[in-house]
Motif scaffolding. Structure first.
Motif, short mmCIF file in Angstrom:
data_model
loop_
_atom_site.label_atom_id
_atom_site.label_comp_id
_atom_site.label_asym_id
_atom_site.label_seq_id
_atom_site.Cartn_x
_atom_site.Cartn_y
_atom_site.Cartn_z
N VAL A 222 40.92 48.04 22.07
CA VAL A 222 41.56 46.76 22.42
C VAL A 222 42.27 46.88 23.76
O VAL A 222 42.19 45.97 24.61
N ALA A 223 42.99 47.97 23.98
CA ALA A 223 43.70 48.17 25.25
C ALA A 223 42.74 48.21 26.43
O ALA A 223 43.00 47.62 27.48
N ALA A 224 41.62 48.92 26.26
CA ALA A 224 40.63 49.00 27.35
C ALA A 224 40.03 47.62 27.66
O ALA A 224 39.88 47.25 28.83
N ILE A 225 39.72 46.85 26.62
CA ILE A 225 39.16 45.51 26.83
C ILE A 225 40.18 44.60 27.52
O ILE A 225 39.86 43.89 28.48
N ALA A 226 41.42 44.61 27.01
CA ALA A 226 42.45 43.74 27.55
C ALA A 226 42.77 44.07 29.00
O ALA A 226 42.91 43.17 29.83
N PHE A 227 42.88 45.38 29.31
CA PHE A 227 43.19 45.73 30.70
C PHE A 227 42.00 45.45 31.61
O PHE A 227 42.19 45.05 32.77
N TRP A 228 40.80 45.64 31.13
CA TRP A 228 39.61 45.32 31.93
C TRP A 228 39.59 43.85 32.31
O TRP A 228 39.30 43.50 33.46
N ASN A 229 39.91 42.98 31.37
CA ASN A 229 39.97 41.54 31.66
C ASN A 229 41.10 41.23 32.64
O ASN A 229 40.93 40.43 33.57
N PHE A 230 42.27 41.85 32.42
CA PHE A 230 43.39 41.64 33.35
C PHE A 230 43.04 42.14 34.75
O PHE A 230 43.35 41.47 35.74
N TYR A 231 42.38 43.28 34.82
CA TYR A 231 42.05 43.85 36.14
C TYR A 231 41.07 42.96 36.88
O TYR A 231 41.10 42.89 38.11
N GLY A 232 40.20 42.26 36.14
CA GLY A 232 39.31 41.30 36.78
C GLY A 232 40.10 40.17 37.43
O GLY A 232 39.78 39.73 38.55
N ILE A 233 41.16 39.70 36.75
CA ILE A 233 42.03 38.67 37.33
C ILE A 233 42.74 39.23 38.56
O ILE A 233 42.81 38.58 39.61
N TYR A 234 43.25 40.45 38.44
CA TYR A 234 43.98 41.09 39.55
C TYR A 234 43.10 41.23 40.79
O TYR A 234 43.53 40.90 41.91
N MET A 235 41.87 41.69 40.61
CA MET A 235 40.98 41.88 41.74
C MET A 235 40.63 40.54 42.40
O MET A 235 40.52 40.45 43.63
N LYS A 236 40.47 39.51 41.60
CA LYS A 236 40.17 38.19 42.16
C LYS A 236 41.34 37.67 42.97
O LYS A 236 41.17 37.10 44.06
N LEU A 237 42.56 37.86 42.46
CA LEU A 237 43.75 37.45 43.20
C LEU A 237 43.89 38.25 44.50
O LEU A 237 44.31 37.70 45.53
N GLN A 238 43.55 39.54 44.44
CA GLN A 238 43.60 40.37 45.64
C GLN A 238 42.63 39.87 46.71
O GLN A 238 42.96 39.79 47.89
N MET A 239 41.42 39.52 46.27
CA MET A 239 40.42 38.99 47.21
C MET A 239 40.88 37.68 47.83
O MET A 239 40.71 37.46 49.03
N GLN A 240 41.49 36.82 47.04
CA GLN A 240 42.00 35.55 47.56
C GLN A 240 43.12 35.80 48.57
O GLN A 240 43.17 35.12 49.61
N ALA A 241 43.99 36.76 48.28
CA ALA A 241 45.08 37.08 49.22
C ALA A 241 44.54 37.66 50.51
O ALA A 241 45.03 37.34 51.60
N GLU A 242 43.51 38.51 50.41
CA GLU A 242 42.91 39.09 51.62
C GLU A 242 42.23 38.03 52.46
O GLU A 242 42.30 38.05 53.69
N LYS A 243 41.54 37.08 51.80
CA LYS A 243 40.90 36.00 52.54
C LYS A 243 41.93 35.13 53.24
O LYS A 243 41.74 34.70 54.39
N ALA A 244 43.05 34.86 52.55
CA ALA A 244 44.12 34.06 53.16
C ALA A 244 44.73 34.79 54.35
O ALA A 244 45.00 34.18 55.39
#
Length: 273
Positions: A222-244
């Motif tokens: 459960v921890a691996a699944i939950a963090f994997w999903n969170f990390y997907g959100i984190y990476m997307k936010l990072q890409m948006q910040a880099e584009k900005a």
């Protein structure tokens, strides 16, 4: 020398079984008072030690006691387990399990304990409201479904909190607030987390023959699944910040070209605005 073929695949599978089971066992040991209360009360009801008339009150008493000890045992242990899962998701699969687990346990203990108290109170309030609207107020029974949705939402935000507490350096209330915002703001990821983690938990509890998964695999999976999903959100936010940031840098370059200033001077002028 790395093994290839079928033997290599079996070796990798055995490694992951070891990683998941060791991490899960550490989680169970560090949250043992909580686990003991839940298990003993559940087994007493399941084996008929407690009469049917007393079963509901007995289980309620067990959950109240478990809720009291959870912030001091279950929550820090779960944060530590998420710290290990973070290493796996970020590619550090060979990180030392004991060292990583107990370092995260120590570093996040206070924040996890405070957040645990807050989350336990929120869960308790929502469960009581659900029981009131679902049982006593028959005319408003439809409202109870809203509280089911809120409980699921709160559960997913708890997973996001555990992911954030091992990934960011923030104040506790800021972590809780951001965990709630991410859960609400990313509904598809939240639904994905709820469904996948729910399936793992359901399978673990669906049959007495599968309950061996709980002390060995359920928590770490459960921890691996939950963090994997969170990390997907984190990476997307990072890409948006880099584009900005890239767009802002390009705008600064164009402005510098227009007024004939070196880029550094143009950036300094923009920072003063």
């Amino acid at each position: 020398m790395e093994m290839k073929g079928m033997m290599g695949g079996l070796y990798k599978i055995s490694e992951w079984i070891m990683r998941l089971s060791v991490t899960n066992i550490l989680w169970v040991i560090c949250s043992l008072p909580f686990m003991f209360l839940v298990f003993t009360h559940f087994m007493a009801v399941a084996t008929g030690t407690v009469s049917e008339e007393q079963a509901a009150d007995f289980m309620k008493q067990g959950f109240i006691l478990a809720g009291i000890v959870a912030p001091f045992t279950l929550f820090p242990a779960t944060s530590a387990m998420f710290g290990v899962a973070r290493k796996w998701v970020m590619g550090e699969v060979d990180a030392p399990l004991l060292k990583t687990f107990f370092r995260n346990y120590k570093d996040s203990y206070l924040q996890s304990m405070i957040a645990g108290i807050i989350y336990v109170v929120l869960f308790a309030v929502m469960i009581v409201d659900f029981q009131v609207y679902g049982g006593e107020l028959k005319d408003l029974q439809f409202v109870s479904y809203l509280f089911i949705a809120l409980l699921i939402l709160l559960g997913v935000s708890l997973f996001n909190f555990f992911s954030m507490v091992v990934h960011y350096h923030m104040k506790t209330f800021q972590l809780i607030k951001n965990a709630l915002f991410i859960t609400i703001g990313r509904p598809f990821r939240s639904i994905s987390t709820a469904v996948m983690c729910g399936v793992v938990i359901y399978i673990s509890l669906s049959s007495p023959k599968l309950m061996f998964l709980i002390p060995f695999f359920t928590g770490s999976v459960v921890a691996a699944i939950a963090f994997w999903n969170f990390y997907g959100i984190y990476m997307k936010l990072q890409m948006q910040a880099e584009k900005a940031a890239a767009a802002e840098a390009e705008e600064a370059r164009k402005e510098a070209d227009e007024i004939g200033l070196p880029l550094d001077d143009a950036q300094e002028q923009r920072s003063r605005k």
